[in-house]
Every structure is written in structure tokens, then in C-alpha cells.
Design a protein around this motif. Structure first.
Motif, mmCIF file in Angstrom:
data_model
loop_
_atom_site.group_PDB
_atom_site.id
_atom_site.type_symbol
_atom_site.label_atom_id
_atom_site.label_comp_id
_atom_site.label_asym_id
_atom_site.label_seq_id
_atom_site.Cartn_x
_atom_site.Cartn_y
_atom_site.Cartn_z
ATOM 1 N N ALA A 286 0.845 -1.190 0.000
ATOM 2 C CA ALA A 286 0.000 0.000 0.000
ATOM 3 C C ALA A 286 0.880 1.239 0.000
ATOM 4 C CB ALA A 286 -0.926 -0.005 1.218
ATOM 5 N N LEU A 287 0.319 2.353 -0.476
ATOM 6 C CA LEU A 287 1.097 3.580 -0.623
ATOM 7 C C LEU A 287 0.153 4.774 -0.594
ATOM 8 C CD1 LEU A 287 4.026 4.653 -1.314
ATOM 9 C CD2 LEU A 287 3.325 4.562 -3.714
ATOM 10 N N VAL A 288 0.517 5.806 0.185
ATOM 11 C CA VAL A 288 -0.248 7.054 0.199
ATOM 12 C C VAL A 288 0.720 8.228 0.187
ATOM 13 C CG1 VAL A 288 -2.223 6.062 1.442
ATOM 14 C CG2 VAL A 288 -0.382 7.194 2.729
ATOM 15 N N VAL A 289 0.203 9.386 -0.220
ATOM 16 C CA VAL A 289 0.954 10.637 -0.145
ATOM 17 C C VAL A 289 0.450 11.388 1.084
ATOM 18 C CG1 VAL A 289 1.541 12.797 -1.284
ATOM 19 C CG2 VAL A 289 1.187 10.730 -2.646
ATOM 20 N N GLN A 290 1.359 11.676 2.006
ATOM 21 C CA GLN A 290 1.014 12.350 3.255
ATOM 22 C C GLN A 290 1.819 13.641 3.354
ATOM 23 O OE1 GLN A 290 2.522 10.654 6.924
ATOM 24 N NE2 GLN A 290 0.626 11.081 8.012
ATOM 25 N N GLY A 291 1.156 14.766 3.089
ATOM 26 C CA GLY A 291 1.844 16.049 3.178
ATOM 27 C C GLY A 291 3.045 16.149 2.271
ATOM 28 N N GLY A 292 2.959 15.586 1.074
ATOM 29 C CA GLY A 292 4.067 15.612 0.131
ATOM 30 C C GLY A 292 5.055 14.475 0.306
ATOM 31 N N LYS A 293 4.971 13.760 1.419
ATOM 32 C CA LYS A 293 5.835 12.613 1.650
ATOM 33 C C LYS A 293 5.111 11.333 1.258
ATOM 34 C CE LYS A 293 8.325 14.928 5.397
ATOM 35 N NZ LYS A 293 8.731 14.901 6.826
ATOM 36 N N LEU A 294 5.864 10.271 1.049
ATOM 37 C CA LEU A 294 5.306 8.977 0.666
ATOM 38 C C LEU A 294 5.364 8.013 1.849
ATOM 39 C CD1 LEU A 294 7.171 8.697 -2.735
ATOM 40 C CD2 LEU A 294 4.682 8.864 -2.504
ATOM 41 N N VAL A 295 4.255 7.333 2.112
ATOM 42 C CA VAL A 295 4.225 6.303 3.144
ATOM 43 C C VAL A 295 3.869 4.979 2.479
ATOM 44 C CG1 VAL A 295 3.292 5.541 5.345
ATOM 45 C CG2 VAL A 295 3.451 7.994 4.843
ATOM 46 N N ALA A 296 4.789 4.029 2.554
ATOM 47 C CA ALA A 296 4.554 2.674 2.039
ATOM 48 C C ALA A 296 4.278 1.761 3.224
ATOM 49 C CB ALA A 296 5.762 2.177 1.259
#
Length: 433
Positions: A286-296
């Protein structure tokens, strides 16, 4: 008793009444992570075709939830979709009493693993089709009522072969311009690589992307697979795993592509990033964009077994030291030897990270839905569930959450549950926020 006291007592009684019944003590909203009794039966709902599983989900503007996966039809499997009203009951206005199945090309196995909603309300499901010619990427587009959209591809279907080997799509996004992008894997020269393909609105390949609408990237090993896809500032970022030779030592893997489908040299090394947690097998799903950062997010093998695992990266692909320990976080649901936990889905909820997957306890001999919520710094959110985590059992068998959506501010985990008869069913659970 004076009039003033009677008015106070009447007001207290009125505020305790909900829908004509006396409300339980304490507001439900004060229990985030608890199953939502207003959804399905006690917060859970299941739907059976024959033997089937949900793999992905999307929320419509009207609050309805669409789930896609596969259903066994005779000796084959087909794309399968269901639509639910906001209260978790099947929506009879969709397909055949809330259900739709689609055979791609007469193949032996068709499975939907990704789902997206277009701006016009049409649904696009992506996954794989397997038949005599091999395994290929498959897309199907549906009208809002579940009917096939005949203006898309070949009677609503599009099949893509990368290089003659086994190909599959695991993630799908709709770009702001309406173009469709899938990510997954393709067999190239004997190895499996990250694969991305972009399509025009009508399902034809976008020839301005990669080579003939397709792009592949070899991460660092013999076996690479992309499981997630996001758009970040007009660029495409995929996440999955890579391993060479020994499958026991895989790593998180990310790759970023330019808008034209080329590796983005400003990200990691040549557009690629890998992350090892503890020397074992690590798998991002899974992957999301959080405040311009990437969280995998996915799973990482630690001392006791696979655990929930997250890693956050800055815009250039470096681990973010303000997140967890050196940019990484792991969560063990049942700290006993032989347990297994893995994240399959990740969403943002009011700035917090909510992850869903499955948890297996050796003593329990079963998998359950597992959900965890994290604060922005990677710490578990103690206000959710028990210390930040919660698990859900359907029939004391094997239950796995594969997708996660937010419906009216409440998380809905979606996947499969094995019923008492031993058959898989679509399964959903909604939690209070």
C-alpha cells in the motif's frame, strides 16, 4: 418535584432516545475502532456468489461502497463486483440484485485487484486474465448501474500483454486528465519486473507514455512486483517488493516515473528505492501521499514473524527520520512466535494513517481482519481500538482485509471471510471514528 426539575428530567430522557430506543450508556463516537452497529449486522456484512473474495473497494459520492474481486463460476473465476448501501446492505439497483460478474476472454481465471471511480461515475476494475495464451493485464469499465461500458476497449474490456510472459495489474489510478494508469508486474527476459501502463479514456494505449503506452523497471532482483500506485505532483509512484534468488530476503521497493513514463532520476537511485527492515522478507502492498511525503506499508519479518510495517520517505526517496525509528515503524498484533501480521491497505483519515490487513496467531489457528491507526509521527494512536489496534473475526476461520476506504469519516475494511461451510465470501467491517 418542581416544574424545573421535571423539564430537566424530560430533556435528559429525550437526548437518550435514538430512533425510538433508549441509547446505550456513553456516546458511540467515543469508541473509535469499535465495530459500528449501524453497519450490516453488528458492524459486519458478507456476500457470497459461490466461492469468492473481495480484493479492492471504492466509495461513491452518495456514500455507497463498491467492492471488486473474483467469483468462482463453474471451473473458472470471473471479475466480481458488489455495491452496498451506506448501511451495509446490498444495493439492488446495481447489476443483478447488487452483484455483477464479468468473464474477460473465456479464460480460466479472471481476478479484479484494483478499482477506481471516474469523474463521470463510471467504474473501472483492473486485474488479470489467465487463459491458453498466458496471463495478461485486464481492465473492465462499467456504467454506474453495473452494465458494461461498450465504449471502452472491446465491449467494455481491455487486455494488455507486455512481453509474452505472465503479466498482472495490482493497482489503478485515474489521472486528473481522465487517463487510466495501472501498475503491477510483467515478465521480461525471464525476470519479473515492475510494470506500468497508461490508457486513454476509451481504453486505447497512451502512446505518449513509455514505449507504446507501457513501461517496465527492474528494481534489483529476479522478482519484482508493484502492488500500489499513487500520483505525486504529476509523477507516478509505485510500491511493492524485490528479491534476488532467496525469497526469504525481499525488501520494500519503490519506483517513480515521470509523466512520460521514464524513471525519475531525482528519486532514489535512478528512480528506484529499496528498504530493508530486519534482514527478512519485507513486502510493501500500500502507498499514500502524506503532506508531500510517501508512506509505504506492508509486512516485515522480525524476530517473531511478519509484522505490520510502514516506511515514510521524503520527496527524493530518502527515509524520513521524523517518522518512527529512522523512518520505519513495525507493529506486532500478537507477540508470540509464529504469528503473522501484514498490511494490505492504507488510507489517510484526518491526517492520521489507518492500515488494514490480517493478523494470524499461532494458538488461534486463524486469520482475522486487523486494523491499526497511527499518528503523524508513526506512533500508534492510543485512542483507536486497544492501544491503537483492533481485530475482527467473522466466523472463527480465515478472514483477510485486502482494502480500506473511508465512508462518512468511518473506516471500512474489505476483503474475504471463510464461512462455516468452508467457502470464501466478500466481507466488510466498518469501525467507529
Amino acid at each position: 418535584m418542581g416544574p424545573s426539575m421535571r423539564r430537566v428530567l424530560l430533556w435528559l430522557l429525550a437526548t437518550a432516545l435514538v430512533g425510538g430506543q433508549l441509547a446505550a450508556a456513553g456516546p458511540a463516537a467515543a469508541d473509535p475502532g469499535r465495530l459500528d452497529p449501524g453497519f450490516g449486522t453488528g458492524g459486519r456484512t458478507t456476500t457470497s456468489f459461490a466461492d469468492d473474495a473481495g480484493a479492492t473497494a471504492a466509495v461513491l459520492q452518495n456514500g455507497k461502497v463498491v467492492v471488486a474481486g473474483f467469483a468462482v463460476t463453474g471451473a473458472t473465476t470471473d471479475f466480481a463486483l458488489t455495491r452496498y448501501r451506506p448501511n451495509g446492505t446490498l444495493d439492488p439497483s446495481f447489476g443483478n440484485h447488487g452483484k455483477v460478474t464479468t468473464d474477460i476472454a473465456g479464460g480460466a481465471g479472471d481476478t479484479a485487484t484494483a478499482l477506481a471511480v471516474q469523474a463521470d461515475g463510471k467504474l473501472v476494475a483492473a486485474g488479470l486474465t489467465s487463459g491458453p495464451a498466458g496471463q495478461d493485464v485486464a481492465l473492465v469499465r462499467y456504467q454506474p448501474n453495473g452494465a458494461l461500458d461498450m465504449s471502452f476497449g472491446d465491449h467494455g474490456r481491455v487486455v494488455t500483454d507486455f512481453a509474452g510472459g505472465a503479466d498482472a495489474a495490482h493497482a489503478l489510478v485515474v489521472q486528473a486528465d481522465g487517463k487510466l494508469v495501472v501498475a503491477g508486474s510483467a515478465t521480461v527476459g525471464g525476470n519479473q519486473d515492475f510494470a506500468v501502463a497508461r490508457y486513454n479514456r476509451n481504453g486505447t494505449p497512451d502512446l505518449g507514455f513509455g514505449t507504446g503506452g507501457r513501461a517496465t523497471v527492474d528494481i534489483a532482483g529476479d522478482f519484482d512486483e508493484a502492488r500500489a500506485l499513487v500520483v505525486q505532483g504529476g509523477k507516478l509512484v509505485t510500491a511493492g517488493f524485490t528479491f534476488t534468488g532467496d525469497a526469504a530476503t525481499g525488501d520494500f521497493a519503490l519506483a517513480r516515473f515521470t509523466a512520460g513514463g521514464r524513471p525519475d532520476a531525482t528519486f532514489g537511485t535512478g528512480g528506484r528505492v529499496t528498504t530493508d527492515f530486519a534482514g527478512g522478507f519485507d513486502d510493501a502492498r500500500a502507498l499514500v501521499v502524506q503532506g508531500g511525503k510517501l508512506v509505504a506499508a506492508g509486512g516485515a519479518t522480525t524476530g517473531s514473524g511478519p509484522d505490520f510495517a510502514l516506511a515514510r520517505y521524503d520527496e527524493h526517496g530518502s527515509l524520513d527520520p521524523t517518522f518512527g525509528s529512522g523512518g520505519k515503524v513495525t507493529t506486532d498484533f500478537a507477540p508470540v512466535f509464529g504469528d503473522a501480521d501484514e498490511i494490505n491497505a492504507l488510507v489517510l483519515q484526518q491526517g492520521k494513517l489507518v492500515a488494514a490487513g490480517s493478523s494470524f496467531t499461532g494458538g488461534g489457528l486463524r486469520f482475522d481482519f486487523a486494523v491499526a491507526r497511527y499518528r503523524q509521527n508513526g506512533d500508534l494512536d492510543a485512542t483507536f481500538g486497544t492501544g491503537g489496534t483492533t481485530t475482527t473475526d467473522f466466523a472463527r476461520r480465515e478472514d483477510r482485509a485486502q482494502a480500506l476506504v473511508v465512508q462518512g469519516g468511518r473506516p471500512v475494511a474489505v476483503g474475504s471471510a471463510v464461512s462455516g461451510s468452508g467457502k470464501q465470501t466478500f466481507a466488510l467491517a466498518r469501525y467507529l471514528n
